[in-house]
Scaffold this motif. Sequence first.
Motif, PDB file in Angstrom:
ATOM      1  N   LEU A  69      14.924  31.216 -29.008  1.00 17.60           N
ATOM      2  CA  LEU A  69      15.056  31.351 -27.554  1.00 17.60           C
ATOM      3  C   LEU A  69      15.116  32.810 -27.119  1.00 17.60           C
ATOM      4  CD1 LEU A  69      17.654  28.537 -26.720  1.00 17.60           C
ATOM      5  CD2 LEU A  69      15.194  28.532 -26.253  1.00 17.60           C
ATOM      6  N   SER A  70      15.008  33.720 -28.090  1.00 12.84           N
ATOM      7  CA  SER A  70      15.073  35.149 -27.798  1.00 12.84           C
ATOM      8  C   SER A  70      13.723  35.803 -28.050  1.00 12.84           C
ATOM      9  CB  SER A  70      16.151  35.809 -28.669  1.00 12.84           C
ATOM     10  OG  SER A  70      15.655  36.061 -29.976  1.00 12.84           O
ATOM     11  N   ASP A  71      13.677  37.112 -27.859  1.00 18.90           N
ATOM     12  CA  ASP A  71      12.442  37.862 -28.086  1.00 18.90           C
ATOM     13  C   ASP A  71      12.268  38.276 -29.538  1.00 18.90           C
ATOM     14  OD1 ASP A  71      14.672  39.498 -27.811  1.00 18.90           O
ATOM     15  OD2 ASP A  71      13.578  41.138 -26.868  1.00 18.90           O
ATOM     16  N   ASN A  72      13.130  37.794 -30.424  1.00 14.89           N
ATOM     17  CA  ASN A  72      12.989  38.122 -31.848  1.00 14.89           C
ATOM     18  C   ASN A  72      11.950  37.257 -32.549  1.00 14.89           C
ATOM     19  OD1 ASN A  72      14.827  40.162 -31.847  1.00 14.89           O
ATOM     20  ND2 ASN A  72      16.471  39.026 -32.843  1.00 14.89           N
ATOM     21  N   LEU A  73      11.867  35.988 -32.152  1.00 15.77           N
ATOM     22  CA  LEU A  73      10.980  35.046 -32.835  1.00 15.77           C
ATOM     23  C   LEU A  73      10.046  34.375 -31.835  1.00 15.77           C
ATOM     24  CD1 LEU A  73      13.398  33.217 -35.327  1.00 15.77           C
ATOM     25  CD2 LEU A  73      11.875  35.145 -35.796  1.00 15.77           C
ATOM     26  N   TYR A  74       8.915  33.919 -32.370  1.00 14.67           N
ATOM     27  CA  TYR A  74       7.941  33.186 -31.573  1.00 14.67           C
ATOM     28  C   TYR A  74       7.583  31.904 -32.311  1.00 14.67           C
ATOM     29  CZ  TYR A  74       3.466  31.783 -29.583  1.00 14.67           C
ATOM     30  OH  TYR A  74       2.442  31.058 -29.021  1.00 14.67           O
ATOM     31  N   GLU A  75       7.522  30.802 -31.575  1.00 17.55           N
ATOM     32  CA  GLU A  75       7.115  29.526 -32.158  1.00 17.55           C
ATOM     33  C   GLU A  75       5.617  29.353 -31.990  1.00 17.55           C
ATOM     34  OE1 GLU A  75       9.777  26.129 -32.366  1.00 17.55           O
ATOM     35  OE2 GLU A  75      10.729  26.955 -30.596  1.00 17.55           O
ATOM     36  N   GLY A  76       4.938  29.185 -33.107  1.00 15.87           N
ATOM     37  CA  GLY A  76       3.485  29.140 -33.073  1.00 15.87           C
ATOM     38  C   GLY A  76       2.882  27.757 -33.092  1.00 15.87           C
ATOM     39  N   ARG A  77       3.690  26.740 -33.346  1.00 16.52           N
ATOM     40  CA  ARG A  77       3.125  25.396 -33.457  1.00 16.52           C
ATOM     41  C   ARG A  77       3.964  24.408 -32.649  1.00 16.52           C
ATOM     42  NH1 ARG A  77      -0.344  24.222 -37.606  1.00 16.52           N
ATOM     43  NH2 ARG A  77       0.378  22.066 -37.602  1.00 16.52           N
ATOM     44  N   GLY A  78       3.280  23.462 -31.992  1.00 11.97           N
ATOM     45  CA  GLY A  78       3.978  22.356 -31.366  1.00 11.97           C
ATOM     46  C   GLY A  78       4.620  22.691 -30.036  1.00 11.97           C
ATOM     47  N   PRO A 296       8.542  36.386 -36.676  1.00 16.57           N
ATOM     48  CA  PRO A 296       8.978  37.568 -35.913  1.00 16.57           C
ATOM     49  C   PRO A 296       7.894  38.079 -34.980  1.00 16.57           C
ATOM     50  CG  PRO A 296       9.549  37.781 -38.237  1.00 16.57           C
ATOM     51  CD  PRO A 296       8.634  36.600 -38.130  1.00 16.57           C
ATOM     52  N   THR A 297       8.317  38.627 -33.855  1.00 11.13           N
ATOM     53  CA  THR A 297       7.392  39.211 -32.890  1.00 11.13           C
ATOM     54  C   THR A 297       7.144  40.685 -33.192  1.00 11.13           C
ATOM     55  OG1 THR A 297       9.186  39.868 -31.408  1.00 11.13           O
ATOM     56  CG2 THR A 297       8.225  37.657 -31.078  1.00 11.13           C
ATOM     57  N   GLN A 298       6.069  41.205 -32.630  1.00 17.62           N
ATOM     58  CA  GLN A 298       5.799  42.634 -32.750  1.00 17.62           C
ATOM     59  C   GLN A 298       6.883  43.440 -32.048  1.00 17.62           C
ATOM     60  OE1 GLN A 298       3.196  43.953 -34.561  1.00 17.62           O
ATOM     61  NE2 GLN A 298       4.197  45.939 -34.234  1.00 17.62           N
ATOM     62  N   GLU A 299       7.445  42.879 -30.981  1.00 17.04           N
ATOM     63  CA  GLU A 299       8.497  43.580 -30.250  1.00 17.04           C
ATOM     64  C   GLU A 299       9.716  43.816 -31.134  1.00 17.04           C
ATOM     65  OE1 GLU A 299       5.601  42.418 -27.369  1.00 17.04           O
ATOM     66  OE2 GLU A 299       6.562  41.212 -28.917  1.00 17.04           O
ATOM     67  N   LEU A 300      10.079  42.841 -31.966  1.00 27.72           N
ATOM     68  CA  LEU A 300      11.174  43.050 -32.913  1.00 27.72           C
ATOM     69  C   LEU A 300      10.781  44.093 -33.947  1.00 27.72           C
ATOM     70  CD1 LEU A 300      13.861  42.459 -34.334  1.00 27.72           C
ATOM     71  CD2 LEU A 300      12.771  40.480 -35.415  1.00 27.72           C
ATOM     72  N   VAL A 301       9.588  43.982 -34.487  1.00 22.22           N
ATOM     73  CA  VAL A 301       9.114  44.945 -35.485  1.00 22.22           C
ATOM     74  C   VAL A 301       9.168  46.367 -34.926  1.00 22.22           C
ATOM     75  CG1 VAL A 301       7.068  45.717 -36.770  1.00 22.22           C
ATOM     76  CG2 VAL A 301       7.664  43.279 -36.700  1.00 22.22           C
ATOM     77  N   ASP A 302       8.748  46.543 -33.686  1.00 23.59           N
ATOM     78  CA  ASP A 302       8.692  47.877 -33.089  1.00 23.59           C
ATOM     79  C   ASP A 302      10.065  48.491 -32.863  1.00 23.59           C
ATOM     80  OD1 ASP A 302       5.956  47.803 -33.070  1.00 23.59           O
ATOM     81  OD2 ASP A 302       5.755  47.378 -30.924  1.00 23.59           O
TER      82      ASP A 302
END
Length: 539
Positions: A69-78, A296-302
């Motif tokens: 539910l945060s900007d750390n992770l993204y759900e890619g399926r479903g 993980p999102t690119q925003e977390l990586v950055d």
Amino acid sequence: MKKSLLKYYTGVVFAVLLLSTSCNELDLAPTNKFTDLTYWTSEAKASAVLNMAYSQMFSAGYFFANERLSDNLYEGRGNTNEKIITSGQADAALGRFADEWRNCYEGIKTCHIFLENIDRVPNMDENLKTRMKAEARFIRASLFFRLASHYGDVPLFDHDLTLEEANTLPRSPKSEVIDFVRKELNEVVNILPTKQNYAAADNGRITKAAVMTLLARTYLYENDWVNVASISEKIMNGDFGHYELFPDYAGLFLPQNEYNSEVILDMGYVLTLRTWSEFYDAIPLSVGGRINAFAPTQELVDDYVMRNGKGIKEAGSGYNEEDPYINRDPRFAATIVHHGYKWEKGDKTISTIYIKPGSSKAAGASNLDEYAGPGQNSTATGYYLRKYFDQTAPAGMEAGLNLILMRYADILLMYAEAKNELGQMNEDIWNKTIRPIRQRAGFTDATALNYPGSNLQNIIRRERRCELAIEGLRLFDIRRWKTIETVMNGYPHGAKFAADNTQYIQLDMRKFNKDRDYLFAVPQSQRDINKNLTQNPGY
């Protein structure tokens, strides 16, 4: 360390008794109040009920769902509950809203059953009974705090309810719920032992420090910096037991280091008896993953700084967009799997993870992990997760690794943030908080370790994000900072693997309505039963 099975066995007899009583939809009270005099005959049976309350306090599912539910992770399926919420499409009938409400009140009911019946146990040691009551009160307080954090006003009660009461009880103001939580915590902290005063067989039980950490969070989520600083400082001073940073950041999350010097409270798991499997859909497919459901999102990586302590966009950072993963914060590699990552397996062999499109063919390797676009089995963002990977888990990732709910690094970070917001941050406080956290992480450059003197709010918030990534806390941070209105509105991104590796992946748009989405909806199923339950704005 061999784990005690203490918390994981809830008792067949008790389970059968619970199943024999039907509950209304609210799960606030059984239809016939549980007063079976034949059950409460031994300490072991009482312990089974308390153990059930421990298991209901939280779960791995919510631990990782909150990150999604945060900007750390993204759900890619479903079209999952969390994806519906983050896309701004949730309504009061959503399963997540109903499940979290129900699960919390189920746990509260177990606590009430325990508290109202334990005195029936004959010849029980009074000190033990008093301590166990305090544990149950902590669990109940934590569940009410969780409810208030998500729903705002919620039904508040301190005893088991009749069916009629459960079906008519209105919502209490959030302020009253939080006052109740704080009152309970301030009382039970004087009863519970420190971590050091528990026997090894009681590893994982609630301690004085766990109580005070939860109390600090009740103030943190309201930005009450004076109380956050005061409580955190007392924990740092050892008033509630001795804690210190575990020397190895990556090792902190390995099964061989459970119950270490940094852990204040965790959720206990044991292989084959109580396990979690969320990482089956988060690790690379080539090393045992099934599909990639969240990444993980690119925003977390950055947000991971360079080894010199500078952000990737700062002058002099040394960041190279074409070789972006070198010389980064050492916690990055302990948390996130990127293209070219050297994955260490349980048998100590190393496997290179190829994620950049077209890279595996050149290396003569499997292309299972390569980014292949949206809706595919592989990662949707160009990254996978490493932190919390259990090397001892069997195929299928039924992990027995404990999940940490509270740890000492968070105390240091709360203290640093509070002192900075109070205008009291200085070099001495930096050297007691951020510096040792970075030293433990593996930073050695003086520019990363020395007191920066400016831009401290951004530095501390970024430090918090990277230190505590994938630990279920980011959602509550961006809510209290109000940054959720920005970071959860717009398009999140993945690695630079789109358009023949020339553009960053653009993911599905997220929407956050500041007039609605700070709170979950009161479940419609509950309002259908109880007409006294009002609804949160916008639903």
